[in-house]
Write an enzyme that holds these catalytic residues in place. Sequence first.
Site, PDB file in Angstrom:
ATOM      1  N   TYR A  75     -79.503 -68.683  40.922  1.00  0.00           N
ATOM      2  CA  TYR A  75     -79.783 -69.613  39.829  1.00  0.00           C
ATOM      3  C   TYR A  75     -79.489 -71.046  40.298  1.00  0.00           C
ATOM      4  O   TYR A  75     -79.073 -71.272  41.436  1.00  0.00           O
ATOM      5  CB  TYR A  75     -78.974 -69.242  38.577  1.00  0.00           C
ATOM      6  CG  TYR A  75     -79.478 -67.980  37.898  1.00  0.00           C
ATOM      7  CD1 TYR A  75     -80.800 -67.889  37.464  1.00  0.00           C
ATOM      8  CD2 TYR A  75     -78.648 -66.887  37.689  1.00  0.00           C
ATOM      9  CE1 TYR A  75     -81.275 -66.734  36.841  1.00  0.00           C
ATOM     10  CE2 TYR A  75     -79.115 -65.733  37.068  1.00  0.00           C
ATOM     11  CZ  TYR A  75     -80.435 -65.666  36.650  1.00  0.00           C
ATOM     12  OH  TYR A  75     -80.910 -64.535  36.038  1.00  0.00           O
ATOM     13  N   ARG A 135     -68.767 -66.655  39.756  1.00  0.00           N
ATOM     14  CA  ARG A 135     -69.674 -65.523  39.999  1.00  0.00           C
ATOM     15  C   ARG A 135     -70.672 -65.899  41.088  1.00  0.00           C
ATOM     16  O   ARG A 135     -71.338 -66.926  41.014  1.00  0.00           O
ATOM     17  CB  ARG A 135     -70.432 -65.142  38.723  1.00  0.00           C
ATOM     18  CG  ARG A 135     -71.190 -63.837  38.911  1.00  0.00           C
ATOM     19  CD  ARG A 135     -71.687 -63.217  37.636  1.00  0.00           C
ATOM     20  NE  ARG A 135     -71.671 -61.754  37.796  1.00  0.00           N
ATOM     21  CZ  ARG A 135     -72.452 -60.915  37.161  1.00  0.00           C
ATOM     22  NH1 ARG A 135     -73.299 -61.352  36.262  1.00  0.00           N
ATOM     23  NH2 ARG A 135     -72.372 -59.622  37.380  1.00  0.00           N
ATOM     24  N   ARG A 156     -75.116 -53.069  30.970  1.00  0.00           N
ATOM     25  CA  ARG A 156     -75.993 -52.228  30.162  1.00  0.00           C
ATOM     26  C   ARG A 156     -75.274 -50.977  29.649  1.00  0.00           C
ATOM     27  O   ARG A 156     -75.606 -50.459  28.587  1.00  0.00           O
ATOM     28  CB  ARG A 156     -77.232 -51.882  30.987  1.00  0.00           C
ATOM     29  CG  ARG A 156     -78.068 -53.127  31.292  1.00  0.00           C
ATOM     30  CD  ARG A 156     -79.013 -52.909  32.438  1.00  0.00           C
ATOM     31  NE  ARG A 156     -78.311 -52.544  33.653  1.00  0.00           N
ATOM     32  CZ  ARG A 156     -78.877 -52.066  34.730  1.00  0.00           C
ATOM     33  NH1 ARG A 156     -80.175 -51.906  34.756  1.00  0.00           N
ATOM     34  NH2 ARG A 156     -78.156 -51.758  35.792  1.00  0.00           N
ATOM     35  N   CYS A 204     -83.170 -48.356  32.450  1.00  0.00           N
ATOM     36  CA  CYS A 204     -84.624 -48.554  32.308  1.00  0.00           C
ATOM     37  C   CYS A 204     -84.976 -50.031  32.199  1.00  0.00           C
ATOM     38  O   CYS A 204     -86.112 -50.416  32.464  1.00  0.00           O
ATOM     39  CB  CYS A 204     -85.145 -47.791  31.097  1.00  0.00           C
ATOM     40  SG  CYS A 204     -84.531 -48.421  29.521  1.00  0.00           S
ATOM     41  N   CYS A 218     -83.363 -54.018  26.818  1.00  0.00           N
ATOM     42  CA  CYS A 218     -82.374 -55.102  26.982  1.00  0.00           C
ATOM     43  C   CYS A 218     -83.000 -56.283  27.701  1.00  0.00           C
ATOM     44  O   CYS A 218     -82.915 -57.427  27.261  1.00  0.00           O
ATOM     45  CB  CYS A 218     -81.136 -54.613  27.728  1.00  0.00           C
ATOM     46  SG  CYS A 218     -81.464 -53.903  29.357  1.00  0.00           S
ATOM     47  N   CYS A 277     -81.441 -51.798  22.998  1.00  0.00           N
ATOM     48  CA  CYS A 277     -81.157 -50.865  24.082  1.00  0.00           C
ATOM     49  C   CYS A 277     -81.949 -49.605  23.803  1.00  0.00           C
ATOM     50  O   CYS A 277     -81.987 -49.131  22.675  1.00  0.00           O
ATOM     51  CB  CYS A 277     -79.653 -50.567  24.111  1.00  0.00           C
ATOM     52  SG  CYS A 277     -79.237 -49.195  25.192  1.00  0.00           S
ATOM     53  N   GLU A 317     -86.958 -25.566  18.673  1.00  0.00           N
ATOM     54  CA  GLU A 317     -87.468 -25.946  19.991  1.00  0.00           C
ATOM     55  C   GLU A 317     -88.234 -24.759  20.564  1.00  0.00           C
ATOM     56  O   GLU A 317     -87.717 -23.641  20.618  1.00  0.00           O
ATOM     57  CB  GLU A 317     -86.290 -26.341  20.895  1.00  0.00           C
ATOM     58  CG  GLU A 317     -86.590 -26.439  22.367  1.00  0.00           C
ATOM     59  CD  GLU A 317     -87.773 -27.356  22.716  1.00  0.00           C
ATOM     60  OE1 GLU A 317     -87.890 -28.441  22.137  1.00  0.00           O
ATOM     61  OE2 GLU A 317     -88.598 -26.933  23.559  1.00  0.00           O
ATOM     62  N   GLN A 341     -89.660 -33.612  27.635  1.00  0.00           N
ATOM     63  CA  GLN A 341     -90.218 -34.127  28.899  1.00  0.00           C
ATOM     64  C   GLN A 341     -89.151 -34.686  29.836  1.00  0.00           C
ATOM     65  O   GLN A 341     -89.382 -34.841  31.028  1.00  0.00           O
ATOM     66  CB  GLN A 341     -91.221 -35.223  28.608  1.00  0.00           C
ATOM     67  CG  GLN A 341     -92.481 -34.713  27.954  1.00  0.00           C
ATOM     68  CD  GLN A 341     -93.437 -35.864  27.739  1.00  0.00           C
ATOM     69  OE1 GLN A 341     -94.035 -36.368  28.670  1.00  0.00           O
ATOM     70  NE2 GLN A 341     -93.551 -36.286  26.494  1.00  0.00           N
ATOM     71  N   ALA A 394     -97.543 -25.562  10.632  1.00  0.00           N
ATOM     72  CA  ALA A 394     -97.536 -25.975   9.224  1.00  0.00           C
ATOM     73  C   ALA A 394     -97.291 -24.772   8.303  1.00  0.00           C
ATOM     74  O   ALA A 394     -96.784 -24.914   7.191  1.00  0.00           O
ATOM     75  CB  ALA A 394     -98.851 -26.647   8.886  1.00  0.00           C
TER      76      ALA A 394
HETATM   77  C1  LIG Z   1     -80.194 -58.264  29.437  1.00  0.00           C
HETATM   78  C2  LIG Z   1     -79.354 -58.786  30.557  1.00  0.00           C
HETATM   79  C3  LIG Z   1     -78.960 -60.111  30.560  1.00  0.00           C
HETATM   80  C4  LIG Z   1     -78.176 -60.609  31.607  1.00  0.00           C
HETATM   81  N1  LIG Z   1     -77.733 -61.906  31.555  1.00  0.00           N
HETATM   82  C5  LIG Z   1     -76.864 -62.350  32.495  1.00  0.00           C
HETATM   83  C6  LIG Z   1     -76.241 -63.621  32.359  1.00  0.00           C
HETATM   84  O1  LIG Z   1     -76.444 -64.345  31.381  1.00  0.00           O
HETATM   85  N2  LIG Z   1     -75.404 -64.020  33.343  1.00  0.00           N
HETATM   86  C7  LIG Z   1     -75.114 -63.251  34.420  1.00  0.00           C
HETATM   87  O2  LIG Z   1     -74.343 -63.672  35.277  1.00  0.00           O
HETATM   88  N3  LIG Z   1     -75.660 -62.022  34.550  1.00  0.00           N
HETATM   89  C8  LIG Z   1     -76.503 -61.545  33.608  1.00  0.00           C
HETATM   90  N4  LIG Z   1     -76.996 -60.270  33.701  1.00  0.00           N
HETATM   91  C9  LIG Z   1     -76.568 -59.399  34.811  1.00  0.00           C
HETATM   92  C10 LIG Z   1     -75.354 -58.579  34.376  1.00  0.00           C
HETATM   93  O3  LIG Z   1     -74.232 -59.418  34.203  1.00  0.00           O
HETATM   94  C11 LIG Z   1     -75.002 -57.505  35.391  1.00  0.00           C
HETATM   95  O4  LIG Z   1     -74.695 -58.094  36.612  1.00  0.00           O
HETATM   96  C12 LIG Z   1     -76.136 -56.502  35.608  1.00  0.00           C
HETATM   97  O5  LIG Z   1     -76.695 -56.095  34.390  1.00  0.00           O
HETATM   98  C13 LIG Z   1     -75.612 -55.281  36.367  1.00  0.00           C
HETATM   99  O6  LIG Z   1     -74.604 -54.641  35.641  1.00  0.00           O
HETATM  100  P1  LIG Z   1     -74.884 -53.286  34.808  1.00  0.00           P
HETATM  101  O7  LIG Z   1     -75.557 -52.357  35.747  1.00  0.00           O
HETATM  102  O8  LIG Z   1     -73.551 -52.799  34.365  1.00  0.00           O
HETATM  103  O9  LIG Z   1     -75.771 -53.639  33.683  1.00  0.00           O
HETATM  104  C14 LIG Z   1     -77.787 -59.761  32.668  1.00  0.00           C
HETATM  105  C15 LIG Z   1     -78.191 -58.431  32.647  1.00  0.00           C
HETATM  106  C16 LIG Z   1     -78.960 -57.938  31.617  1.00  0.00           C
HETATM  107  C17 LIG Z   1     -79.348 -56.490  31.624  1.00  0.00           C
END
Ligand SMILES: Cc1cc2nc3c(=O)[nH]c(=O)nc-3n(C[C@H](O)[C@H](O)[C@H](O)COP(=O)(O)O)c2cc1C
Length: 648
Positions: free
Chosen positions: A176, A225, A323, A349, A353, A365, A416, A424, A463
């Site tokens: 970034y 970070r 996630r 997936c 999110c 989610c 089922e 699936q 049915a």
């Molecule tokens: C929807 C979403 C938004 C994210 N936004 C940020 C963010 O604002 N800043 C950041 O440093 N990382 C962001 N990330 C990355 C997460 O902090 C994290 O590194 C990444 O999802 C891997 O972790 P996880 O597998 O536990 O989800 C985002 C990830 C997701 C899925």
Amino acid sequence: MGQGFEKLFERTYIGKLGVKNRFVMAPMGIGIDVMSGCIEEKDVEYYAERARGGTGMLNLGFQIVTNKTDPFTMSRFGIGTPLQEMGWARLCDRVHGYGTAVMVQLSCGLGRNAMVMPGVQNVSASENTCFYDPTSTTRPLSIEEIQTIVQDFGRAAAACKRAGVDAIEIHGHIGYLLDQFMTSLWNKREDIYGAQTFENKMRFVTEIYQACRAAVGPDYPIAFRMAVEHGIPGGRTKEESAEIIRYLDRLGVDAFDVDWGCYDAYEWVFPTCYMPDGCMMDMSAAFAKSITGKPIMVAGAFTPETAKKAVEEGKADFIVIGRGLLADPEFARKLQEGRREDVRPCIKCNRFCLSAAGGARDSSCSVNPAVLKETIYGRIPKAETKRKVIIVGGGVGGMEAARVSALKGHDVTVYEKTDKLGGQLLAASVPSFKGRLSMLVDYYKVQLDKLGVKVEYGREITADSEELADAYRIIVATGAHGFVPPIKGADGPNVLEVIDAHTGDQARIGSRVIVAGGGPSGCDCAIELAMEGKEVTIVEMMDQLYPTGTLDNRFSVLRRVAEEGIHVMTGAKVKEFNDKGAIVETAEGQKKLEADTAIIAMGTRPNGETAKAILDKYVCAQTIGDCRAIGQVGEAVQQGFFAGWSIE
Ligand SMILES: Cc1cc2nc3c(=O)[nH]c(=O)nc-3n(C[C@H](O)[C@H](O)[C@H](O)COP(=O)(O)O)c2cc1C
């Protein structure tokens, strides 16, 4: 506690800040900052739910310090409005009530990673191509803009501290804007912020850190970070990262939140199912641990087991879960209470999110529809009257409908037609890289069992079935079947549907295989077979492989297809299957493809007939999932959730 997760629950420190356990919610820029940057009630409850669920610290994720430079931030408030500060204070009060700490990630934007908007030029350290549109270039920030951003960081840090936030994190990660200054790949400036010397390359970061430190004082935790490698040619290497970490350590940074990659190595930013669980613990955390004694935080698709391993093996101090905490806000508490089996897994997936189902929805989610709607759906209330609920079909949608209906207190039976729950997902979860789908099926089996849902196996309901007669609600979730196109030879003995290729008689699959259809299921099947040593060719009609997949998954799939040496024919159509393989039509004319087996992966069609007949007969019936319209796990779960929810 039991189950061996004790080490994850040790109180752990960042400077003088004690965090009650090692779980940190990952910064995820959803919610708060999307519209206004102001905290609304729904945001407070979204975070409170993760605090109530036992998380040690919540990182609020991507709060922008200014909206004046990076076009991506312009539609948002920058930090510093009284409304924002008051919102944080409200959030902190609520979250602190659970003994959970709050961290805010401060950012100046995305730079070259931002979408390109008409009429505005993205910014960066220097002139760079924009990630999403390589025909556009960025403009370098002016020295005045850089210095204003530095001041904005200080102002934002002070606001955080005033609002009761416990720690801040500087967002230097994954390519970034700030990171674009920290690497000669994207920083070609020749002034005092240029990358020609280490000191100049780190000047922007240094000044930001110093401004924050001056604003918050010596004892306030500041984390940084960063990606320890960009994972692309010319990007940052571990050697460079080691120097940066040592430097920031000396400067006074209190903790490092480390990961891997950049947008050009997209699958690392939001790890896909093709990446291993805990994918960054060795590559990033263990590496950073070897450089600094400061606490190391690391994200990357952790399961409880990989989290435990990372901590027990001394690779990380804090486990950052993103996630996974969307999927299950009570991730930590369930482990603490010895209820590992109740943790609902993230299926990696990235659909609801990250891409909000292609922009059609607000962020949520796939397996937890309550995300960001905790004020309404965070608790499932008991219905006043116990009703008889019949669910036809035990796939993922049916199981979710059963779970929610049972939580509402109803008398629930799932019929089922096979001898297994999962629908699936049973086939889709066969490839080793799709293990999270089996975890999801296991989760549902346990929940349905604990909730006393009756499951009748081997029962095909129509049915006319009398079981339906006195139901208060009938939820039809009969799923879909594979689509077999009218191609000559498609019914041949050496031609299989993709579902059967996963779950049927594997011995029927020879050593040379054609997969007809290069969408998600065709690619997964091809990768799985190639991993078994088969020679695989994918034939795809469109001019690219995996045409409809999300960017992150596409990235992973294309990489895996290349790694496995799978042959790919795009813009090609199977005209005929035969005992020698297939005849394929391409732009250059017809070609014979030799193979022992052909697998058809051309999508699915709803099992709509029974569903329609039941709907026509019973006014209390409704359909969910693929039998209504073909979708993915997220659609089926959402529809199952709301169907169950609505039974009063
Ligand atoms: C929807 C979403 C938004 C994210 N936004 C940020 C963010 O604002 N800043 C950041 O440093 N990382 C962001 N990330 C990355 C997460 O902090 C994290 O590194 C990444 O999802 C891997 O972790 P996880 O597998 O536990 O989800 C985002 C990830 C997701 C899925």
